[in-house]
Scaffold this motif. Structure first.
Motif, PDB file in Angstrom:
ATOM      1  N   GLN A  55       0.782  -1.029  -0.064  1.00 12.51           N
ATOM      2  CA  GLN A  55       0.136   0.000   0.104  1.00 12.51           C
ATOM      3  C   GLN A  55       0.937   1.161  -0.059  1.00 12.51           C
ATOM      4  OE1 GLN A  55      -3.810  -0.381   0.103  1.00 12.51           O
ATOM      5  NE2 GLN A  55      -2.581  -2.403  -0.215  1.00 12.51           N
ATOM      6  N   PRO A  56       0.357   2.403  -0.365  1.00 19.11           N
ATOM      7  CA  PRO A  56       1.179   3.696  -0.519  1.00 19.11           C
ATOM      8  C   PRO A  56       1.642   4.083   0.732  1.00 19.11           C
ATOM      9  CG  PRO A  56      -0.792   3.758  -1.802  1.00 19.11           C
ATOM     10  CD  PRO A  56      -1.059   2.565  -1.163  1.00 19.11           C
ATOM     11  N   ASP A  57       0.924   3.670   1.894  1.00 15.58           N
ATOM     12  CA  ASP A  57       1.435   4.236   3.371  1.00 15.58           C
ATOM     13  C   ASP A  57       2.385   3.326   3.869  1.00 15.58           C
ATOM     14  OD1 ASP A  57       0.138   1.905   3.937  1.00 15.58           O
ATOM     15  OD2 ASP A  57      -1.139   3.152   5.466  1.00 15.58           O
ATOM     16  N   GLY A  58       2.684   2.342   3.230  1.00 13.13           N
ATOM     17  CA  GLY A  58       3.599   1.248   3.749  1.00 13.13           C
ATOM     18  C   GLY A  58       3.459   0.158   4.342  1.00 13.13           C
ATOM     19  N   SER A  59       1.858  -0.132   4.502  1.00 15.64           N
ATOM     20  CA  SER A  59       1.129  -1.250   4.982  1.00 15.64           C
ATOM     21  C   SER A  59       1.176  -2.301   3.912  1.00 15.64           C
ATOM     22  CB  SER A  59       0.019  -0.829   5.732  1.00 15.64           C
ATOM     23  OG  SER A  59      -0.957  -0.364   4.693  1.00 15.64           O
ATOM     24  N   VAL A  60       0.868  -3.516   4.120  1.00 13.17           N
ATOM     25  CA  VAL A  60       0.882  -4.601   3.154  1.00 13.17           C
ATOM     26  C   VAL A  60      -0.262  -5.436   3.388  1.00 13.17           C
ATOM     27  CG1 VAL A  60       2.237  -6.371   2.059  1.00 13.17           C
ATOM     28  CG2 VAL A  60       3.584  -4.316   2.942  1.00 13.17           C
ATOM     29  N   HIS A 118       1.881  -4.075   9.337  1.00 11.78           N
ATOM     30  CA  HIS A 118       2.255  -2.724   9.784  1.00 11.78           C
ATOM     31  C   HIS A 118       3.392  -2.769   9.991  1.00 11.78           C
ATOM     32  CE1 HIS A 118      -2.162  -1.429   9.395  1.00 11.78           C
ATOM     33  NE2 HIS A 118      -2.439  -2.614   9.661  1.00 11.78           N
ATOM     34  N   PRO A 119       4.320  -2.586   9.511  1.00 15.20           N
ATOM     35  CA  PRO A 119       5.839  -2.589   9.784  1.00 15.20           C
ATOM     36  C   PRO A 119       6.075  -1.270  10.405  1.00 15.20           C
ATOM     37  CG  PRO A 119       5.998  -3.288   7.522  1.00 15.20           C
ATOM     38  CD  PRO A 119       4.456  -2.786   7.787  1.00 15.20           C
ATOM     39  N   ILE A 120       6.539  -1.208  11.720  1.00 18.05           N
ATOM     40  CA  ILE A 120       6.682   0.151  12.443  1.00 18.05           C
ATOM     41  C   ILE A 120       7.941   0.052  13.033  1.00 18.05           C
ATOM     42  CG2 ILE A 120       4.183   0.845  12.960  1.00 18.05           C
ATOM     43  CD1 ILE A 120       4.128  -0.541  15.453  1.00 18.05           C
ATOM     44  N   SER A 121       8.229   1.142  13.459  1.00 18.88           N
ATOM     45  CA  SER A 121       9.729   1.255  14.200  1.00 18.88           C
ATOM     46  C   SER A 121       9.421   1.986  15.705  1.00 18.88           C
ATOM     47  CB  SER A 121      10.650   2.283  13.513  1.00 18.88           C
ATOM     48  OG  SER A 121      10.878   1.848  12.159  1.00 18.88           O
ATOM     49  N   ILE A 122       9.645   0.919  16.614  1.00 17.24           N
ATOM     50  CA  ILE A 122       8.995   1.448  17.944  1.00 17.24           C
ATOM     51  C   ILE A 122      10.272   1.532  18.955  1.00 17.24           C
ATOM     52  CG2 ILE A 122       8.922  -0.995  18.954  1.00 17.24           C
ATOM     53  CD1 ILE A 122       6.025  -0.243  20.039  1.00 17.24           C
ATOM     54  N   PHE A 123      11.510   1.129  18.642  1.00 17.59           N
ATOM     55  CA  PHE A 123      12.775   1.307  19.638  1.00 17.59           C
ATOM     56  C   PHE A 123      13.002   2.899  19.561  1.00 17.59           C
ATOM     57  CE2 PHE A 123      13.070  -3.043  18.399  1.00 17.59           C
ATOM     58  CZ  PHE A 123      13.459  -3.642  19.818  1.00 17.59           C
ATOM     59  N   GLN A 124      13.434   3.503  20.444  1.00 12.00           N
ATOM     60  CA  GLN A 124      13.805   4.884  20.974  1.00 12.00           C
ATOM     61  C   GLN A 124      15.262   4.936  21.221  1.00 12.00           C
ATOM     62  OE1 GLN A 124      11.569   7.349  20.619  1.00 12.00           O
ATOM     63  NE2 GLN A 124      10.380   5.608  19.859  1.00 12.00           N
ATOM     64  N   GLN A 125      15.899   3.853  21.412  1.00 11.19           N
ATOM     65  CA  GLN A 125      17.546   3.784  21.910  1.00 11.19           C
ATOM     66  C   GLN A 125      18.271   3.274  20.598  1.00 11.19           C
ATOM     67  OE1 GLN A 125      18.629   5.860  24.226  1.00 11.19           O
ATOM     68  NE2 GLN A 125      16.367   6.217  24.882  1.00 11.19           N
TER      69      GLN A 125
END
Length: 253
Positions: free
Chosen positions: A73-78, A126-133
Motif C-alpha cells: 500500500q502507498p502508506d507502507g502497510s501490506v 504494519h511494519p513500524i519502528s518502535i525502538f527509541q535507543q
C-alpha cells in the motif's frame, strides 16, 4: 596465615560453586526474550506465561501451491488477501528488530499466510519502528525503510521473512544497507532503483512518520500487536496457531 591442604581444597570447591552459580545466572539471562514497549525494553522469561504457551504450539505447514495475493500500500502497510475477501481483518503490528516479533513470525507466521490463502482472513502487515535507543532504533528504521523499497508484493513478503531470519542482536548495529540490498536480491527483487533506494534510506522519514501515526492512532503499547477486527488479541492466542485459527474462524461467522 598459611592454609592447610584441606582448607585450600575447600576454598577451591567454594570458588567452583560460586562460578557455577554465576554461569547459571548467565544462562537464565541468555534464555530470556526481550520484547519492546514504547520507549521501554522489558524482559520476560521464556518459560513463563504466553512465551511458554508459544514454545509448546505447533506451527502450521504451508498450504501446498497456494498463496494469497500480496499488495504493498502507498502508506507502507501490506495487504495479503484473496480477491473479494475484506473480513475478518487481522492487523499485524511488527518491528523487524523486535525479538518477540520474530517469535510470532516463527510460531504463527504460516497461520497468517494460510488463513489469507484459504480466503478466511484479510491480513494487513504494519511494519513500524518502535525502538527509541540505539543501536536498535537505527536497526529497526533501516530495515523498515528498506522494506518500503520493495514494490512487488510477493517479493516484499519474501524480504519480510528474510529480515526476521537475519535479525541482529539488540546489542549491536545490524541491518546494514549492504546486507539489506543483498537480502533484497535473495528475495527476488530486480527493480533497478532498489539498491539506491535502500542505501540512501529514501523512505526513512516516511517510515518514522508512519510509525508515529500508527502508534498514536492504534494505541500500540508494544510489538508485536495483533488485532482481529480492530480488537487486540491476547498473546496467548496470537502465539498459539490453533487458537488463532479458531478465533478468526469464529469471527467470520
Amino acid at each position: 596465615m598459611t592454609m592447610s591442604k584441606g582448607e585450600r581444597m575447600k576454598s577451591a570447591r567454594e570458588k567452583i560453586k560460586e562460578q557455577q552459580a554465576v554461569e547459571r545466572v548467565r544462562e537464565r539471562r541468555r534464555r530470556t526474550m526481550t520484547y519492546v514497549t514504547v520507549g521501554v525494553v522489558a524482559v520476560a522469561a521464556v518459560g513463563a506465561g504466553w512465551l511458554y504457551a508459544a514454545s509448546r504450539s505447533q506451527s502450521e505447514e504451508a498450504a501446498s501451491g497456494t498463496q494469497a495475493p500480496v499488495t504493498v500500500q502507498p502508506d507502507g502497510s501490506v495487504v495479503m488477501a484473496m480477491a473479494g475477501v475484506d473480513k475478518p481483518v487481522l492487523d499485524v503490528y511488527e518491528d523487524f528488530q523486535c525479538p518477540a516479533c520474530k517469535q510470532l513470525e516463527t510460531v504463527s507466521g504460516q497461520t497468517f499466510k494460510n488463513l489469507a490463502a484459504e480466503g478466511k482472513a484479510k491480513v494487513v502487515y504494519h511494519p513500524i519502528s518502535i525502538f527509541q535507543q540505539e543501536p536498535t532504533k537505527g536497526n529497526s528504521q533501516r530495515a523498515a525503510a528498506a522494506a518500503r523499497c520493495v514494490a512487488d508484493g510477493r517479493q516484499w513478503l519474501a524480504f519480510h521473512d528474510l529480515l526476521y531470519k537475519n535479525q541482529p542482536s539488540e546489542t549491536v548495529k545490524g541491518f546494514t544497507t549492504s546486507d539489506l540490498v543483498s537480502w533484497g536480491k535473495e528475495a527476488g527483487v530486480t527493480a533497478s532503483g532498489f539498491e539506491q533506494c535502500v542505501t540512501s534510506q529514501q523512505h526513512a522519514q516516511a517510515q518514522s512518520a508512519y510509525s508515529a501515526k500508527i502508534i498514536k492512532e492504534q494505541k500500540i503499547q508494544g510489538t508485536p500487536t495483533v488485532k482481529l477486527n480492530g480488537t487486540d488479541l491476547p498473546n496467548n492466542v496470537a502465539f498459539a496457531p490453533q487458537q488463532l485459527r479458531d478465533q478468526v474462524t469464529k469471527a467470520a461467522k
